[in-house]
Design a protein around this motif. Structure first.
Motif, PDB file in Angstrom:
ATOM      1  N   SER A 262      10.442  30.707 -25.158  1.00 37.59           N
ATOM      2  CA  SER A 262      11.209  30.503 -23.938  1.00 37.59           C
ATOM      3  C   SER A 262      12.052  29.227 -24.078  1.00 37.59           C
ATOM      4  O   SER A 262      11.554  28.210 -24.548  1.00 37.59           O
ATOM      5  N   GLY A 263      13.324  29.327 -23.736  1.00 41.00           N
ATOM      6  CA  GLY A 263      14.208  28.148 -23.806  1.00 41.00           C
ATOM      7  C   GLY A 263      14.848  27.933 -25.162  1.00 41.00           C
ATOM      8  O   GLY A 263      15.538  26.941 -25.370  1.00 41.00           O
ATOM      9  N   SER A 264      14.667  28.895 -26.085  1.00 41.79           N
ATOM     10  CA  SER A 264      15.217  28.686 -27.440  1.00 41.79           C
ATOM     11  C   SER A 264      16.714  29.029 -27.515  1.00 41.79           C
ATOM     12  O   SER A 264      17.334  28.814 -28.551  1.00 41.79           O
ATOM     13  N   GLY A 265      17.274  29.589 -26.440  1.00 38.42           N
ATOM     14  CA  GLY A 265      18.728  29.826 -26.419  1.00 38.42           C
ATOM     15  C   GLY A 265      19.131  31.285 -26.574  1.00 38.42           C
ATOM     16  O   GLY A 265      20.327  31.592 -26.649  1.00 38.42           O
ATOM     17  N   LYS A 266      18.162  32.203 -26.566  1.00 36.08           N
ATOM     18  CA  LYS A 266      18.462  33.627 -26.791  1.00 36.08           C
ATOM     19  C   LYS A 266      19.411  34.191 -25.732  1.00 36.08           C
ATOM     20  O   LYS A 266      20.418  34.805 -26.061  1.00 36.08           O
ATOM     21  N   SER A 267      19.066  33.978 -24.455  1.00 35.21           N
ATOM     22  CA  SER A 267      19.899  34.553 -23.384  1.00 35.21           C
ATOM     23  C   SER A 267      21.274  33.911 -23.366  1.00 35.21           C
ATOM     24  O   SER A 267      22.268  34.582 -23.040  1.00 35.21           O
ATOM     25  N   THR A 268      21.341  32.637 -23.718  1.00 34.37           N
ATOM     26  CA  THR A 268      22.648  31.961 -23.757  1.00 34.37           C
ATOM     27  C   THR A 268      23.535  32.633 -24.805  1.00 34.37           C
ATOM     28  O   THR A 268      24.732  32.852 -24.566  1.00 34.37           O
ATOM     29  N   ILE A 269      22.967  33.005 -25.941  1.00 33.43           N
ATOM     30  CA  ILE A 269      23.748  33.699 -26.985  1.00 33.43           C
ATOM     31  C   ILE A 269      24.259  35.034 -26.430  1.00 33.43           C
ATOM     32  O   ILE A 269      25.427  35.380 -26.579  1.00 33.43           O
TER      33      ILE A 269
ATOM     34  N   ASP B 113      18.543  42.357 -22.406  1.00 28.14           N
ATOM     35  CA  ASP B 113      17.887  41.062 -22.202  1.00 28.14           C
ATOM     36  C   ASP B 113      16.468  41.287 -21.693  1.00 28.14           C
ATOM     37  O   ASP B 113      16.275  41.588 -20.512  1.00 28.14           O
ATOM     38  N   GLU B 114      15.492  41.178 -22.557  1.00 25.07           N
ATOM     39  CA  GLU B 114      14.077  41.361 -22.215  1.00 25.07           C
ATOM     40  C   GLU B 114      13.860  42.621 -21.374  1.00 25.07           C
ATOM     41  O   GLU B 114      13.265  42.556 -20.295  1.00 25.07           O
ATOM     42  N   PRO B 115      14.338  43.787 -21.834  1.00 26.24           N
ATOM     43  CA  PRO B 115      14.284  44.972 -20.963  1.00 26.24           C
ATOM     44  C   PRO B 115      12.864  45.434 -20.663  1.00 26.24           C
ATOM     45  O   PRO B 115      12.656  46.191 -19.715  1.00 26.24           O
TER      46      PRO B 115
ATOM     47  N   LYS C  90      26.539  23.685 -25.436  1.00 26.84           N
ATOM     48  CA  LYS C  90      25.866  22.510 -24.874  1.00 26.84           C
ATOM     49  C   LYS C  90      25.839  22.662 -23.368  1.00 26.84           C
ATOM     50  O   LYS C  90      26.814  23.148 -22.786  1.00 26.84           O
ATOM     51  N   TYR C  91      24.734  22.273 -22.760  1.00 24.92           N
ATOM     52  CA  TYR C  91      24.682  22.162 -21.305  1.00 24.92           C
ATOM     53  C   TYR C  91      24.418  20.700 -20.989  1.00 24.92           C
ATOM     54  O   TYR C  91      23.443  20.142 -21.502  1.00 24.92           O
ATOM     55  N   GLN C  92      25.230  20.106 -20.181  1.00 23.62           N
ATOM     56  CA  GLN C  92      25.120  18.675 -19.826  1.00 23.62           C
ATOM     57  C   GLN C  92      24.874  17.817 -21.075  1.00 23.62           C
ATOM     58  O   GLN C  92      23.965  16.987 -21.108  1.00 23.62           O
ATOM     59  N   GLY C  93      25.662  18.081 -22.106  1.00 22.25           N
ATOM     60  CA  GLY C  93      25.585  17.274 -23.325  1.00 22.25           C
ATOM     61  C   GLY C  93      24.436  17.646 -24.249  1.00 22.25           C
ATOM     62  O   GLY C  93      24.361  17.184 -25.386  1.00 22.25           O
ATOM     63  N   LYS C  94      23.525  18.523 -23.781  1.00 22.75           N
ATOM     64  CA  LYS C  94      22.359  18.875 -24.603  1.00 22.75           C
ATOM     65  C   LYS C  94      22.640  20.176 -25.362  1.00 22.75           C
ATOM     66  O   LYS C  94      22.930  21.208 -24.736  1.00 22.75           O
ATOM     67  N   PRO C  95      22.539  20.157 -26.718  1.00 21.10           N
ATOM     68  CA  PRO C  95      22.794  21.399 -27.451  1.00 21.10           C
ATOM     69  C   PRO C  95      21.681  22.419 -27.231  1.00 21.10           C
ATOM     70  O   PRO C  95      20.505  22.088 -27.370  1.00 21.10           O
TER      71      PRO C  95
END
Ligand SMILES: Nc1ncnc2c1ncn2[C@@H]1O[C@H](COP(=O)(O)OP(=O)(O)OP(=O)(O)O)[C@@H](O)[C@H]1O
Length: 341
Positions: A38-45, A160-162, A12-17
């Motif tokens: 974009s923004g689906s959480g891939k890089s966070t994983i 990461d997106e090489p 979660k970032y700032q309460g947002k999963p």
């Protein structure tokens, strides 16, 4: 032995999963692509695997050793995980060979020289060993960057997106190079991309993620031929969805009868554009009006309007001359998947 085992991680970032109940098992030598918008959480994983971010819950194990849990956090530099970024991040004042050698702090000079030479050979750039980054092309920079990451023989390579900063021709070449290099070194790797061709060409297994939630984990072939849901089907190319209603020997759709054993009253049928044929034949076919044509080189994309107003996309060979406004017929040659409702 499992190389990477991720169990039910959340972030979660700032309460947002942004990553929700994500689990994955990767075998040694396997290459897995994480794909999503974009923004689906891939890089966070990827960052959680590398140890740059801590999950809010869950566990991560590398070759049987827990690197993250409620009680355990192994620092990134202790994980033997290497990461390749879209920007090559090489030292501008060091030659290609010195950039690679920089990763090898704990080796003696002879070992360093041998590994650097092996790596330069692996990526096919031995003759460029003395070149500094500004004397190398984008593709060469990306290969040196890969060589530097592989020099330490990481337990896991994270990409990461090489290829995202490369032009189309170079991208195709580099995709094949990355696949070859990973295979040759039997490296276990996770690739993050939003390009389906990168995922299909490079990976053994593809994970489709939407809003942090896994939609499907499968081989590229199965992801394409048997998508679990309409989102996955849509993600991997142009598709048509038509509604079906149960009848005695199948589902009745605006494109004709789909012969199958109907199990529900209604369904949505996935039909890929290549499975609809355009014809002048008016028996056993469906009347259509051509409302749009788009030229794509080897093929053209047509938009057809059915009598009920529903629009369908089809691909036809570039040689077939068809004009907007023409009244023709279409025929369903195959259907791809039925989503029962
Ligand atoms: N450090 C952070 N602080 C707050 N929010 C963040 C942080 N990092 C990422 N996010 C948010 O988390 C979500 C997932 O981001 P992430 O970078 O993992 O997505 P992605 O699928 O890799 O996207 P892209 O393909 O654009 O790189 C996004 O909504 C992003 O804004």
């Amino acid at each position: 032995m499992i190389a990477l085992h991720i169990e039910n991680i959340y972030k979660k970032y700032q309460g947002k999963p942004v990553v929700v109940d994500f689990s994955l098992q990767v075998a040694p030598g396997e290459v897995v692509a994480l794909i999503g918008e974009s923004g689906s959480g891939k890089s966070t994983i990827l960052k959680m695997i590398a140890g740059f971010e801590k999950p809010s819950a869950g566990q991560i194990h590398l070759y049987g050793k827990t690197v993250y849990s409620n009680e355990i956090f192994v620092e990134p530099e202790q994980r033997q995980v290497a990461m390749v970024f879209p920007y090559h991040a090489l030292f501008p004042h060091l030659s290609a060979e010195k950039n690679i050698a920089f990763a090898l702090q704990h080796h003696n000079r002879r070992q360093k020289r041998k590994i650097v030479e092996d790596m330069l050979n692996l990526v096919g750039l031995l003759e460029f060993r003395k070149h500094k980054p500004h004397q190398l092309s984008s593709g060469q920079l990306q290969r040196i960057s890969l060589a530097r990451s592989l020099a330490i023989k990481p337990k896991l390579l994270l990409l990461d997106e090489p290829l995202s900063k490369l032009d189309v021709m170079l991208k195709k070449y580099m995709r094949e190079q990355i696949k070859r290099i990973i295979q040759q070194t039997q490296t276990t790797a996770i690739l993050v991309t939003h390009d389906k061709e990168d995922a299909f060409v490079i990976a053994d297994k593809v994970v489709v993620i939407k809003d942090g939630v896994t939609q499907q984990i499968d081989t590229p072939q199965k992801i394409y031929t048997t998508p679990h849901n309409e989102y996955v089907a849509h993600f991997f190319g142009e598709v048509n969805f038509v509604e079906g209603k149960k009848s005695c020997n199948g589902y009745n759709t605006p494109l004709g009868m789909i012969e199958t054993l109907p199990t529900t009253e209604n369904c949505t049928v996935l039909i890929r554009p290549e499975n609809v044929e355009i014809t002048t034949e008016n028996s056993d076919t469906i009347p259509v009006t051509i409302v749009k044509t788009v030229f794509y080189g080897a093929q053209q994309e047509l938009t057809l309007e059915l009598e009920n107003g529903k629009k369908i996309t089809v691909f036809i060979p570039q040689q077939q001359k068809i004009e907007v406004g023409e009244q023709l017929f279409c025929k369903l040659n195959a259907w791809d998947k039925i989503f029962e409702r």
